[in-house]
Design a protein around this motif. Sequence first.
Motif, PDB file in Angstrom:
ATOM      1  N   ASP A 167       0.819  -1.212   0.000  1.00 38.16           N
ATOM      2  CA  ASP A 167       0.000   0.000   0.000  1.00 38.16           C
ATOM      3  C   ASP A 167       0.852   1.262   0.000  1.00 38.16           C
ATOM      4  O   ASP A 167       0.414   2.322  -0.478  1.00 38.16           O
ATOM      5  CB  ASP A 167      -0.930   0.008   1.220  1.00 38.16           C
ATOM      6  CG  ASP A 167      -2.011  -1.054   1.134  1.00 38.16           C
ATOM      7  OD1 ASP A 167      -2.270  -1.532   0.015  1.00 38.16           O
ATOM      8  OD2 ASP A 167      -2.575  -1.405   2.190  1.00 38.16           O
ATOM      9  N   ASP A 168       2.071   1.172   0.515  1.00 45.93           N
ATOM     10  CA  ASP A 168       2.937   2.343   0.631  1.00 45.93           C
ATOM     11  C   ASP A 168       4.102   2.353  -0.353  1.00 45.93           C
ATOM     12  O   ASP A 168       4.551   3.416  -0.777  1.00 45.93           O
ATOM     13  CB  ASP A 168       3.493   2.447   2.058  1.00 45.93           C
ATOM     14  CG  ASP A 168       2.408   2.692   3.084  1.00 45.93           C
ATOM     15  OD1 ASP A 168       1.464   3.436   2.771  1.00 45.93           O
ATOM     16  OD2 ASP A 168       2.513   2.141   4.198  1.00 45.93           O
ATOM     17  N   PHE A 169       4.627   1.172  -0.701  1.00 50.30           N
ATOM     18  CA  PHE A 169       5.829   1.083  -1.526  1.00 50.30           C
ATOM     19  C   PHE A 169       5.501   0.787  -2.979  1.00 50.30           C
ATOM     20  O   PHE A 169       4.597  -0.006  -3.279  1.00 50.30           O
ATOM     21  CB  PHE A 169       6.758  -0.017  -1.001  1.00 50.30           C
ATOM     22  CG  PHE A 169       7.594   0.401   0.177  1.00 50.30           C
ATOM     23  CD1 PHE A 169       8.769   1.130   0.005  1.00 50.30           C
ATOM     24  CD2 PHE A 169       7.206   0.063   1.464  1.00 50.30           C
ATOM     25  CE1 PHE A 169       9.532   1.510   1.085  1.00 50.30           C
ATOM     26  CE2 PHE A 169       7.965   0.442   2.560  1.00 50.30           C
ATOM     27  CZ  PHE A 169       9.137   1.172   2.369  1.00 50.30           C
ATOM     28  N   SER A 199       4.935   6.313   0.083  1.00 47.94           N
ATOM     29  CA  SER A 199       3.957   7.271   0.609  1.00 47.94           C
ATOM     30  C   SER A 199       4.096   8.661  -0.003  1.00 47.94           C
ATOM     31  O   SER A 199       4.150   9.678   0.706  1.00 47.94           O
ATOM     32  CB  SER A 199       4.072   7.355   2.133  1.00 47.94           C
ATOM     33  OG  SER A 199       3.734   6.124   2.726  1.00 47.94           O
ATOM     34  N   GLY A 200       4.199   8.738  -1.326  1.00 47.21           N
ATOM     35  CA  GLY A 200       4.276  10.020  -2.005  1.00 47.21           C
ATOM     36  C   GLY A 200       5.662  10.613  -2.123  1.00 47.21           C
ATOM     37  O   GLY A 200       5.821  11.718  -2.645  1.00 47.21           O
ATOM     38  N   GLN A 201       6.691   9.898  -1.634  1.00 48.99           N
ATOM     39  CA  GLN A 201       8.079  10.342  -1.759  1.00 48.99           C
ATOM     40  C   GLN A 201       8.771   9.417  -2.771  1.00 48.99           C
ATOM     41  O   GLN A 201       8.613   8.196  -2.699  1.00 48.99           O
ATOM     42  CB  GLN A 201       8.801  10.279  -0.415  1.00 48.99           C
ATOM     43  CG  GLN A 201       8.021  10.842   0.760  1.00 48.99           C
ATOM     44  CD  GLN A 201       7.518  12.251   0.536  1.00 48.99           C
ATOM     45  OE1 GLN A 201       8.267  13.135   0.139  1.00 48.99           O
ATOM     46  NE2 GLN A 201       6.236  12.475   0.799  1.00 48.99           N
ATOM     47  N   TYR A 202       9.572  10.016  -3.679  1.00 45.78           N
ATOM     48  CA  TYR A 202      10.150   9.217  -4.760  1.00 45.78           C
ATOM     49  C   TYR A 202      11.647   9.485  -4.903  1.00 45.78           C
ATOM     50  O   TYR A 202      12.082  10.643  -4.965  1.00 45.78           O
ATOM     51  CB  TYR A 202       9.457   9.539  -6.087  1.00 45.78           C
ATOM     52  CG  TYR A 202       7.986   9.210  -6.065  1.00 45.78           C
ATOM     53  CD1 TYR A 202       7.528   7.921  -6.307  1.00 45.78           C
ATOM     54  CD2 TYR A 202       7.044  10.204  -5.771  1.00 45.78           C
ATOM     55  CE1 TYR A 202       6.184   7.619  -6.259  1.00 45.78           C
ATOM     56  CE2 TYR A 202       5.692   9.913  -5.727  1.00 45.78           C
ATOM     57  CZ  TYR A 202       5.268   8.619  -5.976  1.00 45.78           C
ATOM     58  OH  TYR A 202       3.926   8.322  -5.925  1.00 45.78           O
ATOM     59  N   LEU A 203      12.397   8.396  -4.947  1.00 45.78           N
ATOM     60  CA  LEU A 203      13.825   8.458  -5.241  1.00 45.78           C
ATOM     61  C   LEU A 203      14.016   7.915  -6.652  1.00 45.78           C
ATOM     62  O   LEU A 203      13.707   6.754  -6.924  1.00 45.78           O
ATOM     63  CB  LEU A 203      14.629   7.632  -4.238  1.00 45.78           C
ATOM     64  CG  LEU A 203      16.138   7.590  -4.471  1.00 45.78           C
ATOM     65  CD1 LEU A 203      16.747   8.990  -4.341  1.00 45.78           C
ATOM     66  CD2 LEU A 203      16.817   6.617  -3.516  1.00 45.78           C
ATOM     67  N   ASP A 226       2.191  17.331   3.733  1.00 48.77           N
ATOM     68  CA  ASP A 226       1.121  18.193   4.229  1.00 48.77           C
ATOM     69  C   ASP A 226       1.498  18.644   5.638  1.00 48.77           C
ATOM     70  O   ASP A 226       1.407  17.864   6.593  1.00 48.77           O
ATOM     71  CB  ASP A 226      -0.211  17.440   4.252  1.00 48.77           C
ATOM     72  CG  ASP A 226      -0.744  17.185   2.863  1.00 48.77           C
ATOM     73  OD1 ASP A 226      -0.777  18.133   2.052  1.00 48.77           O
ATOM     74  OD2 ASP A 226      -1.123  16.032   2.566  1.00 48.77           O
ATOM     75  N   LEU A 227       1.945  19.884   5.764  1.00 49.35           N
ATOM     76  CA  LEU A 227       2.345  20.407   7.065  1.00 49.35           C
ATOM     77  C   LEU A 227       1.148  20.860   7.887  1.00 49.35           C
ATOM     78  O   LEU A 227       1.248  21.002   9.097  1.00 49.35           O
ATOM     79  CB  LEU A 227       3.327  21.562   6.879  1.00 49.35           C
ATOM     80  CG  LEU A 227       4.619  21.216   6.106  1.00 49.35           C
ATOM     81  CD1 LEU A 227       5.522  22.442   6.037  1.00 49.35           C
ATOM     82  CD2 LEU A 227       5.345  20.045   6.765  1.00 49.35           C
ATOM     83  N   ALA A 228       0.034  21.102   7.217  1.00 46.11           N
ATOM     84  CA  ALA A 228      -1.237  21.447   7.865  1.00 46.11           C
ATOM     85  C   ALA A 228      -2.345  21.143   6.869  1.00 46.11           C
ATOM     86  O   ALA A 228      -2.089  20.781   5.719  1.00 46.11           O
ATOM     87  CB  ALA A 228      -1.256  22.916   8.285  1.00 46.11           C
ATOM     88  N   ASP A 229      -3.589  21.301   7.307  1.00 47.39           N
ATOM     89  CA  ASP A 229      -4.711  20.996   6.421  1.00 47.39           C
ATOM     90  C   ASP A 229      -4.689  21.843   5.148  1.00 47.39           C
ATOM     91  O   ASP A 229      -5.109  21.388   4.086  1.00 47.39           O
ATOM     92  CB  ASP A 229      -6.037  21.221   7.155  1.00 47.39           C
ATOM     93  CG  ASP A 229      -6.277  20.181   8.235  1.00 47.39           C
ATOM     94  OD1 ASP A 229      -5.632  19.109   8.177  1.00 47.39           O
ATOM     95  OD2 ASP A 229      -7.095  20.449   9.145  1.00 47.39           O
ATOM     96  N   SER A 230      -4.205  23.057   5.246  1.00 50.26           N
ATOM     97  CA  SER A 230      -4.214  23.970   4.104  1.00 50.26           C
ATOM     98  C   SER A 230      -2.812  24.335   3.621  1.00 50.26           C
ATOM     99  O   SER A 230      -2.662  25.223   2.777  1.00 50.26           O
ATOM    100  CB  SER A 230      -4.971  25.252   4.453  1.00 50.26           C
ATOM    101  OG  SER A 230      -4.399  25.872   5.591  1.00 50.26           O
ATOM    102  N   PHE A 231      -1.776  23.651   4.141  1.00 49.88           N
ATOM    103  CA  PHE A 231      -0.395  24.014   3.803  1.00 49.88           C
ATOM    104  C   PHE A 231       0.368  22.780   3.354  1.00 49.88           C
ATOM    105  O   PHE A 231       0.519  21.815   4.105  1.00 49.88           O
ATOM    106  CB  PHE A 231       0.292  24.658   5.004  1.00 49.88           C
ATOM    107  CG  PHE A 231       1.678  25.172   4.708  1.00 49.88           C
ATOM    108  CD1 PHE A 231       1.933  25.928   3.572  1.00 49.88           C
ATOM    109  CD2 PHE A 231       2.724  24.897   5.567  1.00 49.88           C
ATOM    110  CE1 PHE A 231       3.205  26.398   3.306  1.00 49.88           C
ATOM    111  CE2 PHE A 231       4.000  25.365   5.311  1.00 49.88           C
ATOM    112  CZ  PHE A 231       4.241  26.122   4.176  1.00 49.88           C
ATOM    113  N   PHE A 232       0.851  22.831   2.098  1.00 47.66           N
ATOM    114  CA  PHE A 232       1.628  21.726   1.525  1.00 47.66           C
ATOM    115  C   PHE A 232       3.012  22.224   1.143  1.00 47.66           C
ATOM    116  O   PHE A 232       3.173  23.339   0.637  1.00 47.66           O
ATOM    117  CB  PHE A 232       0.927  21.172   0.283  1.00 47.66           C
ATOM    118  CG  PHE A 232       1.724  20.113  -0.444  1.00 47.66           C
ATOM    119  CD1 PHE A 232       1.772  18.811   0.035  1.00 47.66           C
ATOM    120  CD2 PHE A 232       2.424  20.432  -1.603  1.00 47.66           C
ATOM    121  CE1 PHE A 232       2.512  17.840  -0.632  1.00 47.66           C
ATOM    122  CE2 PHE A 232       3.168  19.464  -2.279  1.00 47.66           C
ATOM    123  CZ  PHE A 232       3.204  18.162  -1.793  1.00 47.66           C
TER     124      PHE A 232
END
Length: 339
Positions: A167-169, A199-203, A226-232
């Motif tokens: 699910d993550d890799f 999980s959305g990070q790619y090498l 996502d550092l906050a609900d409205s901040f990416f």
Amino acid sequence: MKKILTLTVLFMSIVLTAQDSSEVTKDKKFTLSGSVDAYYQTLLTASDDSGQSFGTAFAGKTGFALGMGNIIASYESGKVGAVLDLVTGPRGGAATFNTDIVDGIVNQAYIYWNVSETTTLTMGRFNTFLGYEVIAPAANFNYSTSYLFSSGPFSHMGLKADFALSDDFSLMLAVMNPWDTNDTSTTGEYSFGAQLGYSGQYLNLYYDSGNNGGLGFEVDYTGGFDLADSFFLGINAAYNDNDGSGFYGAALYPQYTLSDDFSLGLRGEYYSRHDDDLDDLPSVIGLTATGSYIVDSNLIIKPEVRLDSWSNNDDAFFDADGEDSSSLAVFTLAAIYSF
């Protein structure tokens, strides 16, 4: 009695065949999508008739200008399918090098096979897996593009395999023609690519034994949080080497959602060339502030201010008085319609 039984069996066979045919028909799917974009641009620190622009891909004209139009046709039947992405306009021509594959109108053209629920094979021409940004402006927050994106390959020609490990890799492996050889390779050289996702990070890794006649490789990280609900916060960093010369850099993409219709974003980028035989090569810091206003689900208006400042390159640009300058500021207003 036998005739009745025979007719009954024949009727049931027809019904079952029709159901099977109906299910097969349901599995077939054709979709058509695409985008059109245009923009207005003016130089803030120089005259518009000076012909200056940033050293990055696309959106380099002053006044009113066309970006590109593209149409993506996709057909899927069961486990297999094909995609044809056609482009036109200056942005499309620059992305396909104008004369590359049928006069530069083919952005992507590939066939895929979903071998299983976790494995997909793709062969043909597909856009690159390297970097944070992409060719189609509708998928980027900023309208202008970064130096990292502009320095990398836009597309590849080859075969790739995508694996959903969990699910993550995820894992992608590819064998392709050399760098920016998107039609036919006549050198006997090939390139190899790999992407490990979590999980959305790619090498991303790229190796090319025939990159402009020498050994080439690139390592690239693309991701965000996502550092906050409205901040990416989006992140991109890359190092490229081709027989002792190449480029490296990093970019941050903070994006803040103010409402359902309006967002603000900044791209802060550091970029430099490197060469084993040269010292103190120029480097640049680029700051791009972009607003994104959604008129409806299809139309996006993007006002943008960009300032690039070079070190060790005092004559990179020239100002409104015609004097050498290491920096250039530009205002752009873009409209992007996607369907």
